[in-house]
Write a protein that holds these residues in place. Structure first.
Motif, PDB file in Angstrom:
ATOM      1  N   CYS A 178      -4.178   5.438   1.063  1.00  0.00           N
ATOM      2  CA  CYS A 178      -3.253   4.128   0.813  1.00  0.00           C
ATOM      3  C   CYS A 178      -2.104   4.607   0.104  1.00  0.00           C
ATOM      4  CB  CYS A 178      -3.938   3.304   0.009  1.00  0.00           C
ATOM      5  SG  CYS A 178      -2.923   1.617  -0.367  1.00  0.00           S
ATOM      6  N   GLU A 206       0.292   2.635  -0.369  1.00  0.00           N
ATOM      7  CA  GLU A 206       1.330   1.548  -1.137  1.00  0.00           C
ATOM      8  C   GLU A 206       1.714   2.141  -2.604  1.00  0.00           C
ATOM      9  OE1 GLU A 206      -1.448  -1.579  -2.599  1.00  0.00           O
ATOM     10  OE2 GLU A 206       0.182  -2.903  -2.865  1.00  0.00           O
ATOM     11  N   ASP A 256      -0.982   0.582   4.214  1.00  0.00           N
ATOM     12  CA  ASP A 256       0.056   0.653   3.038  1.00  0.00           C
ATOM     13  C   ASP A 256      -0.248  -0.514   2.435  1.00  0.00           C
ATOM     14  OD1 ASP A 256       2.276  -1.056   5.736  1.00  0.00           O
ATOM     15  OD2 ASP A 256       0.025  -1.602   4.707  1.00  0.00           O
ATOM     16  N   SER A 257      -1.403  -1.031   2.055  1.00  0.00           N
ATOM     17  CA  SER A 257      -1.975  -1.927   1.257  1.00  0.00           C
ATOM     18  C   SER A 257      -3.375  -1.732   0.734  1.00  0.00           C
ATOM     19  CB  SER A 257      -2.051  -3.205   2.026  1.00  0.00           C
ATOM     20  OG  SER A 257      -2.826  -4.280   1.274  1.00  0.00           O
TER      21      SER A 257
END
Lengths: 184, 79
Positions: A136, A138, A165-166
Motif C-alpha cells: 500500500c 497510501e 493506494d488505499s
C-alpha cells in the motif's frame, strides 16, 4: 500424517497464513525490514536466525580458554537446528494494519503470506518463509506521498505484487488470515 | 494561527550574553503550553511492538496450496 515433515514432530498442514507488516524503503526502490538488515525479494524470502543460545545452552568460553572459534561454530550449528519455540526468529506479520504505521522511519505497509515453519499467535504470526502479496503506497504520518516514478520502480522490483493506494482497499482484498487446518 | 515557536532575536554574541539554557527552557515551556491548548499537533512516532504476535496458539509446518494456472478456452469464431 503424524510426526511432521522429516519426523520433526511439528504438525504439518497445507495452506498458509496472511498478515500485515511494514518495511522501510531504500532510495533505489527495495524493501528492507524496519529493524533488521536484509532485503525482501518478489519471488520468496527465507528467514535467517541471528540469535544466540542462552548461557545455559552454550556458555561463553572461559577467560583462560578464549576459544571463540569453537563457540561460533557451535552457535551456528544451534542456529541451523533449533526451532521457533526456542527463539523469536522469523518474518513477523500482524492481524491489524493501522498499528504498523506507528513507526519512526518512513514505512510502507503490505501483506505477506507466511509458510514453512510458522508460529501463530493471537495477534499475528512469524514464519520462516514468506511472500509479499500486496503493498500500500497510501501516505500516512510516517511517510509522505511517493512520487509516481518511485512507485513504478517498486512495481518493477516486485512484479506480481498487488499495489494499492488505499489501506482500506488493500485490507478488503487481502484480509489477515490465521486459521489453517491440520492434517489428519 | 501559526504554531511556529520563534527564537528570540538576541541569541548570539553580544555584550550581554544570553542564557541559552533559560531561552530553551522558555521555548519548551511555550511549546508545552501550545500543545496543551491544542494549538500544535504532535505526531506520535514510536516503534511498533516488535515481536508481539500475542499469545502463542499453534506451531505448525505449512505448505502453501499452489493455485493451478487455468488457460482460458479459445473463443469460438462465428462462421
Amino acid at each position: 500424517m503424524s510426526g511432521g515433515e522429516f519426523g520433526t514432530g511439528i504438525p504439518f498442514a497445507v495452506g498458509s497464513v496472511r498478515g500485515f507488516r511494514g518495511w522501510k524503503v531504500t532510495t533505489d526502490g527495495w524493501l528492507e525490514p524496519l529493524s533488521q538488515s536484509g532485503r525482501w525479494f518478489a519471488d520468496g524470502n527465507e528467514a535467517i536466525c541471528h540469535g544466540s543460545p542462552s548461557q545455559d545452552q552454550l556458555p561463553y568460553p572461559k577467560e583462560e580458554d578464549r576459544d571463540w572459534t569453537r563457540y561460533y561454530a557451535q552457535r551456528d550449528a544451534w542456529r541451523a537446528r533449533h526451532d521457533m519455540t526456542e527463539c523469536p526468529h522469523g518474518f513477523y506479520a500482524y492481524t491489524t494494519a493501522e498499528e504498523q504505521y506507528r513507526t519512526s522511519v518512513p514505512a510502507i505497509l503490505g501483506v505477506i503470506e507466511g509458510f514453512g515453519e510458522v508460529t501463530i499467535g493471537t495477534k499475528g504470526f512469524r514464519a520462516m518463509k514468506a511472500r509479499i502479496l500486496a503493498l500500500c503506497v497510501e501516505p500516512h504520518q510516517a511517510m509522505w506521498r511517493l512520487e509516481p516514478f518511485f512507485v513504478d520502480l517498486l512495481k518493477a522490483h516486485y512484479p506480481g505484487v498487488a499495489f494499492f493506494d488505499s489501506l482500506v482497499a488493500m485490507r478488503a482484498e487481502f484480509p489477515a488470515e490465521l486459521s489453517v487446518g491440520t492434517s489428519s | 494561527m501559526s504554531d511556529f515557536v520563534g527564537v528570540p532575536a538576541r541569541l548570539g554574541p553580544s555584550d550581554d550574553p544570553v542564557p541559552v539554557g533559560a531561552v530553551l527552557a522558555g521555548l519548551f515551556a511555550e511549546l508545552d503550553r501550545r500543545v496543551a491548548a491544542g494549538l500544535v499537533s504532535v505526531p506520535l512516532f514510536e516503534w511498533p511492538e516488535m515481536g508481539d504476535i500475542g499469545e502463542p496458539l499453534k506451531h505448525i509446518e505449512l505448505e502453501p496450496l499452489e493455485v493451478p494456472v487455468t488457460v482460458p478456452a479459445p473463443e469460438k469464431v462465428p462462421a
